[in-house]
Design an enzyme around this catalytic site. Sequence first.
Site, PDB file in Angstrom:
ATOM      1  N   ARG A  14       0.813  -1.229   0.000  1.00 28.34           N
ATOM      2  CA  ARG A  14       0.000   0.000   0.000  1.00 28.34           C
ATOM      3  C   ARG A  14       0.848   1.284   0.000  1.00 28.34           C
ATOM      4  O   ARG A  14       0.384   2.325   0.448  1.00 28.34           O
ATOM      5  CB  ARG A  14      -0.955   0.024   1.194  1.00 28.34           C
ATOM      6  CG  ARG A  14      -1.928  -1.135   1.214  1.00 28.34           C
ATOM      7  CD  ARG A  14      -3.064  -0.888   2.177  1.00 28.34           C
ATOM      8  NE  ARG A  14      -3.872  -2.096   2.294  1.00 28.34           N
ATOM      9  CZ  ARG A  14      -3.678  -3.033   3.237  1.00 28.34           C
ATOM     10  NH1 ARG A  14      -2.722  -2.876   4.129  1.00 28.34           N
ATOM     11  NH2 ARG A  14      -4.440  -4.084   3.270  1.00 28.34           N
ATOM     12  N   LYS A  50       1.778  11.198 -11.244  1.00 33.02           N
ATOM     13  CA  LYS A  50       0.856  10.309 -11.947  1.00 33.02           C
ATOM     14  C   LYS A  50       1.571   9.020 -12.289  1.00 33.02           C
ATOM     15  O   LYS A  50       2.639   9.034 -12.905  1.00 33.02           O
ATOM     16  CB  LYS A  50       0.381  10.949 -13.248  1.00 33.02           C
ATOM     17  CG  LYS A  50      -0.763  11.906 -13.077  1.00 33.02           C
ATOM     18  CD  LYS A  50      -1.318  12.211 -14.455  1.00 33.02           C
ATOM     19  CE  LYS A  50      -2.430  13.221 -14.405  1.00 33.02           C
ATOM     20  NZ  LYS A  50      -2.976  13.437 -15.775  1.00 33.02           N
ATOM     21  N   GLU A  81       6.823  18.188 -25.594  1.00 29.32           N
ATOM     22  CA  GLU A  81       6.306  18.500 -24.257  1.00 29.32           C
ATOM     23  C   GLU A  81       7.005  19.739 -23.681  1.00 29.32           C
ATOM     24  O   GLU A  81       6.405  20.499 -22.917  1.00 29.32           O
ATOM     25  CB  GLU A  81       6.476  17.310 -23.307  1.00 29.32           C
ATOM     26  CG  GLU A  81       5.706  16.071 -23.733  1.00 29.32           C
ATOM     27  CD  GLU A  81       4.235  16.046 -23.268  1.00 29.32           C
ATOM     28  OE1 GLU A  81       3.804  16.971 -22.546  1.00 29.32           O
ATOM     29  OE2 GLU A  81       3.527  15.094 -23.643  1.00 29.32           O
ATOM     30  N   LYS A 126       5.582  22.598 -14.772  1.00 33.96           N
ATOM     31  CA  LYS A 126       4.693  21.509 -14.416  1.00 33.96           C
ATOM     32  C   LYS A 126       4.527  21.440 -12.895  1.00 33.96           C
ATOM     33  O   LYS A 126       3.415  21.259 -12.386  1.00 33.96           O
ATOM     34  CB  LYS A 126       5.219  20.171 -14.949  1.00 33.96           C
ATOM     35  CG  LYS A 126       4.266  19.034 -14.577  1.00 33.96           C
ATOM     36  CD  LYS A 126       4.384  17.816 -15.439  1.00 33.96           C
ATOM     37  CE  LYS A 126       3.289  16.826 -15.051  1.00 33.96           C
ATOM     38  NZ  LYS A 126       3.392  15.556 -15.765  1.00 33.96           N
ATOM     39  N   GLU A 139      -5.717  16.805  -9.984  1.00 32.63           N
ATOM     40  CA  GLU A 139      -6.309  17.038 -11.296  1.00 32.63           C
ATOM     41  C   GLU A 139      -7.814  17.284 -11.250  1.00 32.63           C
ATOM     42  O   GLU A 139      -8.587  16.637 -11.937  1.00 32.63           O
ATOM     43  CB  GLU A 139      -6.029  15.868 -12.238  1.00 32.63           C
ATOM     44  CG  GLU A 139      -6.271  16.258 -13.689  1.00 32.63           C
ATOM     45  CD  GLU A 139      -5.774  15.197 -14.661  1.00 32.63           C
ATOM     46  OE1 GLU A 139      -5.720  14.032 -14.289  1.00 32.63           O
ATOM     47  OE2 GLU A 139      -5.458  15.583 -15.796  1.00 32.63           O
ATOM     48  N   ARG A 157      -4.802  21.584 -13.384  1.00 34.23           N
ATOM     49  CA  ARG A 157      -3.864  20.601 -13.902  1.00 34.23           C
ATOM     50  C   ARG A 157      -4.246  20.119 -15.292  1.00 34.23           C
ATOM     51  O   ARG A 157      -3.388  19.676 -16.065  1.00 34.23           O
ATOM     52  CB  ARG A 157      -3.779  19.419 -12.940  1.00 34.23           C
ATOM     53  CG  ARG A 157      -2.729  18.411 -13.327  1.00 34.23           C
ATOM     54  CD  ARG A 157      -2.384  17.538 -12.146  1.00 34.23           C
ATOM     55  NE  ARG A 157      -1.499  16.465 -12.520  1.00 34.23           N
ATOM     56  CZ  ARG A 157      -0.819  15.722 -11.661  1.00 34.23           C
ATOM     57  NH1 ARG A 157      -0.927  15.966 -10.383  1.00 34.23           N
ATOM     58  NH2 ARG A 157      -0.029  14.765 -12.070  1.00 34.23           N
ATOM     59  N   ASN A 182      -2.856  18.948 -20.280  1.00 25.98           N
ATOM     60  CA  ASN A 182      -3.343  18.086 -21.357  1.00 25.98           C
ATOM     61  C   ASN A 182      -3.435  18.805 -22.694  1.00 25.98           C
ATOM     62  O   ASN A 182      -3.989  18.257 -23.652  1.00 25.98           O
ATOM     63  CB  ASN A 182      -4.712  17.508 -20.986  1.00 25.98           C
ATOM     64  CG  ASN A 182      -4.610  16.552 -19.820  1.00 25.98           C
ATOM     65  OD1 ASN A 182      -3.651  15.798 -19.715  1.00 25.98           O
ATOM     66  ND2 ASN A 182      -5.583  16.605 -18.933  1.00 25.98           N
ATOM     67  N   HIS A 216      -3.303  16.904 -25.850  1.00 24.49           N
ATOM     68  CA  HIS A 216      -3.366  15.487 -25.510  1.00 24.49           C
ATOM     69  C   HIS A 216      -4.682  14.810 -25.878  1.00 24.49           C
ATOM     70  O   HIS A 216      -4.712  13.602 -26.050  1.00 24.49           O
ATOM     71  CB  HIS A 216      -3.079  15.290 -24.020  1.00 24.49           C
ATOM     72  CG  HIS A 216      -1.609  15.342 -23.696  1.00 24.49           C
ATOM     73  ND1 HIS A 216      -0.842  16.462 -23.921  1.00 24.49           N
ATOM     74  CD2 HIS A 216      -0.753  14.400 -23.207  1.00 24.49           C
ATOM     75  CE1 HIS A 216       0.412  16.221 -23.563  1.00 24.49           C
ATOM     76  NE2 HIS A 216       0.487  14.976 -23.117  1.00 24.49           N
ATOM     77  N   HIS A 232      -4.039  11.806 -28.012  1.00 19.98           N
ATOM     78  CA  HIS A 232      -4.352  10.429 -27.606  1.00 19.98           C
ATOM     79  C   HIS A 232      -5.203   9.710 -28.648  1.00 19.98           C
ATOM     80  O   HIS A 232      -5.018   8.525 -28.902  1.00 19.98           O
ATOM     81  CB  HIS A 232      -5.086  10.418 -26.261  1.00 19.98           C
ATOM     82  CG  HIS A 232      -4.163  10.450 -25.076  1.00 19.98           C
ATOM     83  ND1 HIS A 232      -4.619  10.603 -23.792  1.00 19.98           N
ATOM     84  CD2 HIS A 232      -2.817  10.339 -24.996  1.00 19.98           C
ATOM     85  CE1 HIS A 232      -3.585  10.584 -22.958  1.00 19.98           C
ATOM     86  NE2 HIS A 232      -2.489  10.439 -23.664  1.00 19.98           N
ATOM     87  N   HIS A 264       4.570   9.309 -28.706  1.00 20.59           N
ATOM     88  CA  HIS A 264       3.673  10.132 -27.892  1.00 20.59           C
ATOM     89  C   HIS A 264       3.868  11.633 -28.166  1.00 20.59           C
ATOM     90  O   HIS A 264       2.915  12.366 -28.410  1.00 20.59           O
ATOM     91  CB  HIS A 264       3.874   9.828 -26.409  1.00 20.59           C
ATOM     92  CG  HIS A 264       3.073  10.708 -25.494  1.00 20.59           C
ATOM     93  ND1 HIS A 264       1.700  10.590 -25.381  1.00 20.59           N
ATOM     94  CD2 HIS A 264       3.426  11.740 -24.687  1.00 20.59           C
ATOM     95  CE1 HIS A 264       1.251  11.507 -24.530  1.00 20.59           C
ATOM     96  NE2 HIS A 264       2.270  12.212 -24.092  1.00 20.59           N
TER      97      HIS A 264
END
Lengths: 379, 379
Positions: free
Chosen positions: B132, B154, B196, B237, B247, B251, B255, B258, B262, B276
């Site tokens: 955990r 993330k 990026e 960032k 997010e 935040r 994206n 993105h 994506h 990417h």
Amino acid sequence: MSHVAEELRADITRLNVGLGERAYDILIGPGLFHEAGERIARLRPGARVGIVTDRHVAERHLATVEAALRAAGLTPTPVIVEPGEKSKCFRVFEEVVDALLAARIERRDVVLALGGGVVGDLAGFAAAALRRGVDFVQAPTSLLAQVDSSVGGKTGINSRHGKNLVGAFHQPILVLADSAALDTLPLREFRSGYAEVAKYGLIDNAPFFAWLERKWQEVFAGGPARIEAIATSCASKAAVVARDEKETGDRALLNLGHTFGHALEAGAGFSQRLLHGEAVAVGMAQAFRFSARQGLCSPEDALRVAAHLKTVGLPTRIRDIPGDLPDTDGLMDLIAQDKKVSRGALTFILARGIGRSFIARDVDPAELRAFLEAERGAI
Amino acid sequence: MSHVAEELRADITRLNVGLGERAYDILIGPGLFHEAGERIARLRPGARVGIVTDRHVAERHLATVEAALRAAGLTPTPVIVEPGEKSKCFRVFEEVVDALLAARIERRDVVLALGGGVVGDLAGFAAAALRRGVDFVQAPTSLLAQVDSSVGGKTGINSRHGKNLVGAFHQPILVLADSAALDTLPLREFRSGYAEVAKYGLIDNAPFFAWLERKWQEVFAGGPARIEAIATSCASKAAVVARDEKETGDRALLNLGHTFGHALEAGAGFSQRLLHGEAVAVGMAQAFRFSARQGLCSPEDALRVAAHLKTVGLPTRIRDIPGDLPDTDGLMDLIAQDKKVSRGALTFILARGIGRSFIARDVDPAELRAFLEAERGAI
């Protein structure tokens, strides 16, 4: 408005678990599953709800819960797994997550765990991991889940290296503990959950343990004493969790009986031969006997603990467990592998008396081994 | 003592990401992998370190890092996965977690991600879920990972329903961005990461975008301009993440490019056909063109964005992508499946100009479709 509704149900006990922005309510009382829709819709109106449950629980409660959710304008999708500890594995975790994604559960939607500890742990971890965290409601259907795994935010699955080694801390937004749902449990399962109820008395609440010694038959029978026992247990656990959410200190007290217990469960192959609460009962009796042997608590308290557990029908000694178990070396190995090991030192929860448990670090393995040998020889 | 050591290395830039008790340092400079042991030992002396890496990165950097860890009194165990996005799956996640458990990584030990974004996401989720949550150090080896996936916490893996749909927010305790390690990257991969870098200028830092237009060749060549570009990107960032760790708001600006990106990546099957960063480059150019078409930003800014991306060798239009892609209907479906969908409404990051991006909720699907049709027809 929600207050009026609460007051209409004087038979429902509400506890608030104080964790700042992650505080949530635990509701305890009869018939709560019939109100699941209304209760969840107050928090997340219009949400999609992925109901994770097992095949047995689904037969008993799924239709009730689904109908309640639909009546409140929510959109339920059931995700049904096989009953039993084996479902707490990577494969079923993947299946559940994929099913929740297929049901288009998004960040503002809800995952509802309808079942015992296995379903709660599995669904909770799925909710924690799905889109990196969606809201989670617990509807525990066993006494064990109502007083233990539904409070505190621990979720997870098993690895081939041991139980609960993979998971997340993920607090529910609501717990619905329907006390009437427990009437459908087999006696042995109810009794297993009762071991965890007794644990809260042994940890730090001697008056509660004394109350249980007097009232245990009413707790088993149902009614107000059962609700009070569940509420006292949840409040005890909630208080400890609020003090120590991530288990760096005090929360370890909740492991009373669990280090011995986990070793015995592992030794019995996590089978129906020894239920979790039964293992904890033996483990708690052992923790008190070991404490007495070390001169930490009186032999009378150790006898009193074992006597009450035995009275309700729980095992208190290794010889009470049917079938073969590992020898002392084998048990020592299993104890060392327990996840509560820290840099190889053995940490146990021991007691100075009933309601006076404490965290004992650096327990001497030689003394532990001598104790286990003596336990094996004892009649 | 640690301050003296820092001062001895004037060529290292240190950023602190402010997240309260989970604040951590990002160190950027040449040769940091040689110092990995010393840097980690300061935080977790004597720890076991599970080094998650991929086969290609292991050939280049594992011996250096392992030797550095041993020299500092740490105990490394490598866990090597296959390179590529396919390793971000449930099966490899289970293998990595099991290998870390076999290496007896406990709560006070460390998981070190040595690799690009795939390794960082996979190892980070494994660290989050192991017992955990165990501590996690990032040693990113690609430009993309240094400026993007290593900052912000993330982590995650892919599901058959889409990318990054399963994971956790888990902040590292340290990021070691060795700028010299980027010299071993293929140009195409470096360029993909550069998309990026440019993104941070486009989001909210017009002077940085103008600086990149002048200095991009030095960034590609290495030296101080590269370190400055990485540091500015990480700081941008980090500032956004500190404002909005989970997010729920700002935040989402990260994206930019993105949602289109994506969909294109998915359409190309997440293959080497479209990296990417290349998809993000097309997506950013599209976001600016769509913004100009909606009258939100000037056509000049949209042209300037595309011109710079094209100058460094990045694609900016669907027709720049080799091979077949889904038609407009197919792209619309992929966009709707994106995890940033909220209750079915389409959310995009659009711009009022360079450095003036914003979150546009309820983008009209009909206008989006018309735009995509026009894009397809454009030469």
